[in-house]
Scaffold this active site. Structure first.
Site, PDB file in Angstrom:
ATOM      1  N   TYR A   1       0.849  -1.187   0.000  1.00 22.55           N
ATOM      2  CA  TYR A   1       0.000   0.000   0.000  1.00 22.55           C
ATOM      3  C   TYR A   1       0.884   1.235   0.000  1.00 22.55           C
ATOM      4  CZ  TYR A   1      -3.425  -3.456   1.684  1.00 22.55           C
ATOM      5  OH  TYR A   1      -4.222  -4.556   1.836  1.00 22.55           O
TER       6      TYR A   1
ATOM      7  N   HIS B   1       0.794 -11.823   1.606  1.00 20.97           N
ATOM      8  CA  HIS B   1      -0.295 -11.113   0.928  1.00 20.97           C
ATOM      9  C   HIS B   1      -0.963 -11.976  -0.137  1.00 20.97           C
ATOM     10  CE1 HIS B   1      -1.454  -6.629   0.128  1.00 20.97           C
ATOM     11  NE2 HIS B   1      -2.503  -7.414   0.117  1.00 20.97           N
TER      12      HIS B   1
ATOM     13  N   SER C   1     -12.386  -5.636   2.605  1.00 18.90           N
ATOM     14  CA  SER C   1     -13.512  -5.111   1.829  1.00 18.90           C
ATOM     15  C   SER C   1     -14.852  -5.564   2.410  1.00 18.90           C
ATOM     16  CB  SER C   1     -13.398  -5.525   0.355  1.00 18.90           C
ATOM     17  OG  SER C   1     -14.178  -4.687  -0.471  1.00 18.90           O
ATOM     18  N   PRO C   2     -15.046  -5.422   3.720  1.00 21.93           N
ATOM     19  CA  PRO C   2     -16.294  -5.897   4.337  1.00 21.93           C
ATOM     20  C   PRO C   2     -17.515  -5.078   3.945  1.00 21.93           C
ATOM     21  CG  PRO C   2     -15.018  -4.646   5.931  1.00 21.93           C
ATOM     22  CD  PRO C   2     -14.143  -4.819   4.712  1.00 21.93           C
ATOM     23  N   LEU C   3     -17.278  -3.907   3.326  1.00 19.74           N
ATOM     24  CA  LEU C   3     -18.389  -3.070   2.852  1.00 19.74           C
ATOM     25  C   LEU C   3     -18.496  -3.081   1.325  1.00 19.74           C
ATOM     26  CD1 LEU C   3     -18.012  -0.083   5.342  1.00 19.74           C
ATOM     27  CD2 LEU C   3     -19.687  -1.937   5.406  1.00 19.74           C
ATOM     28  N   GLY C   4     -17.854  -4.058   0.695  1.00 14.78           N
ATOM     29  CA  GLY C   4     -17.997  -4.220  -0.749  1.00 14.78           C
ATOM     30  C   GLY C   4     -17.575  -3.005  -1.554  1.00 14.78           C
TER      31      GLY C   4
ATOM     32  N   GLY D   1     -17.666   0.099  -1.028  1.00 13.20           N
ATOM     33  CA  GLY D   1     -18.654   1.171  -1.045  1.00 13.20           C
ATOM     34  C   GLY D   1     -20.067   0.733  -1.370  1.00 13.20           C
ATOM     35  N   PHE D   2     -20.224  -0.442  -1.929  1.00 12.75           N
ATOM     36  CA  PHE D   2     -21.544  -0.889  -2.361  1.00 12.75           C
ATOM     37  C   PHE D   2     -22.502  -1.056  -1.185  1.00 12.75           C
ATOM     38  CE2 PHE D   2     -24.596  -4.214  -3.639  1.00 12.75           C
ATOM     39  CZ  PHE D   2     -25.087  -3.652  -4.817  1.00 12.75           C
TER      40      PHE D   2
END
Length: 384
Positions: free
Chosen positions: A104, A174, A253-256, A258-259
């Site tokens: 990152y 990773h 990415s537990p919130l997809g 932003g989705f």
């Protein structure tokens, strides 16, 4: 679609670069406003964040992914001082689990995190990751992966300097290097543990046989993979194996992307270069179907007087006691909101009802382009 080259990549952009593509451009997203969701008492409740165990490692029940703190999906550069403020405010609100990676930035996010947590370093858990082929000094991305044992040791030395610490609490591979036996990787990490430079280790997006082999050689503390209401693949793969072996599970990415907090709607079109624009699940022909999941979240958000994202995170927490999501953000309000998810609870009947409703929605479109997916579920070569 033509992918523009640019100076930095987000998480998935990194995978594309490693696969021979570069993804960096401005994003033009018609966002649904989360501010229009119900005002929630849970959003302000951060005192009860709670603790969970990843193997023997205790962390806050919600962590903070810092991957975008040097450059966001929209390719804007956040204010460094504000990123430090968010990192420190998270700690003040009970969060003790911070997730970074060499890739990152590259390197820069580890520097930002090290600066931010320096006043309370000994009271938190820092996780970071190795495995991409990145120049140790310049941070230049080179093709493919590199988990050669001698390289891992040098990577960790750089991490320690950037993070301003003498040890890494949780070190992940990773992505699995198809050229290096996982036993050799485990051996390198074991050497670092013997020196006190690494305390725990884990794998990310690995093949399940590789996970078992790695754990047999050097017990794994945590596995990190994408997991959310939008992508439930680990439910039939990694999560059962983690439960069997006593390994923690950390959804990225537990919130997809932003989705699941309403940042994407049926009118959303992505600018050239935004990786979401070539993910099948966000294609114009699939979005109307998949938005049924957001509509479900809205129903439950109103029912629980919570935000959409809080319902999505609370759902993850309700699946298994060894799951600890790491939502990323560069906005203070969103960080506070995400921590507040730990105050949202479901009765056994409610979680059964919600699980059934989620399972009834068939998500259309692949989660990642093939060239990116090729780096997941990889099995390390056998040791000769």
């Amino acid at each position: 679609m033509t992918i523009k080259h640019g100076p930095e990549l987000n998480r998935r952009g990194l995978l594309l670069a490693a696969g021979g593509l570069a993804a960096a451009a401005t994003v033009d997203v018609a966002s649904a406003q989360t501010a229009a969701q119900p005002t929630a008492s849970a959003a302000a409740s951060t005192t009860a964040i709670g603790r969970r165990k990843l193997g023997a490692l205790e962390v806050s029940s919600v962590g903070l992914g810092v991957q975008n703190m040097s450059r966001t999906y929209q390719q804007t550069i956040p204010t460094r001082a504000e990123m430090h403020n968010i990192i420190r405010a998270a700690f003040d609100n009970g969060l003790t689990f911070y997730d970074a990676a060499e890739a990152y930035g590259p390197h820069e996010v580890e520097r930002i995190l090290g600066e931010g947590v320096e006043p309370f370093r000994d009271q938190i858990v820092i996780a970071t990751k190795f495995g991409w082929n990145i120049d140790l000094e310049t941070g230049e991305r080179k093709p493919g992966l590199n988990s050669r044992p001698e390289h891992i040791k040098l990577v960790v030395e750089g991490m320690l300097k950037r993070l301003r610490t003498d040890r890494i609490d949780l070190l992940y591979q990773h992505r699995v290097d198809p050229q290096v036996p996982i036993e050799d990787v485990a051996g390198a990490v074991k050497g670092l543990m013997d020196q006190g430079k690494v305390l725990h280790w884990g794998l990310s997006e690995m093949g399940l046989n590789t996970l078992r082999r790695a754990h047999a050689v050097l017990p794994i503390t945590a596995v990190q993979s994408e997991y959310s209401m939008l992508w439930r693949g680990p439910e039939t793969g990694a999560i059962p194996v983690c439960e069997e072996l006593g390994i923690g599970f950390v959804p990225w990415s537990p919130l997809g992307v932003g989705f699941l907090n309403g940042a994407i709607d049926a009118r959303t079109r992505f600018a050239e270069g935004d990786i979401r624009g070539i993910e099948g699940r966000f294609a114009p022909e699939n979005l109307p179907n998949n938005l049924a999941l957001v509509e479900l979240l809205k129903v439950w958000a109103e029912r629980k007087q919570a935000r959409l994202g809080q319902i999505a995170l609370a759902w993850l927490l309700a699946q298994k006691p060894f799951i600890v999501p790491i939502p990323g953000t560069t906005q203070m309000a969103h960080m506070i909101e995400n921590i507040g998810a730990s105050a949202v609870s479901f009765t056994p009947a409610e979680i059964t009802e919600l699980n059934q409703s989620v399972a009834a929605i068939e998500i259309k479109g692949a989660r990642l382009p093939d060239v990116v997916q090729a780096y997941s579920d990889v099995e390390a070569p056998t040791k000769s």
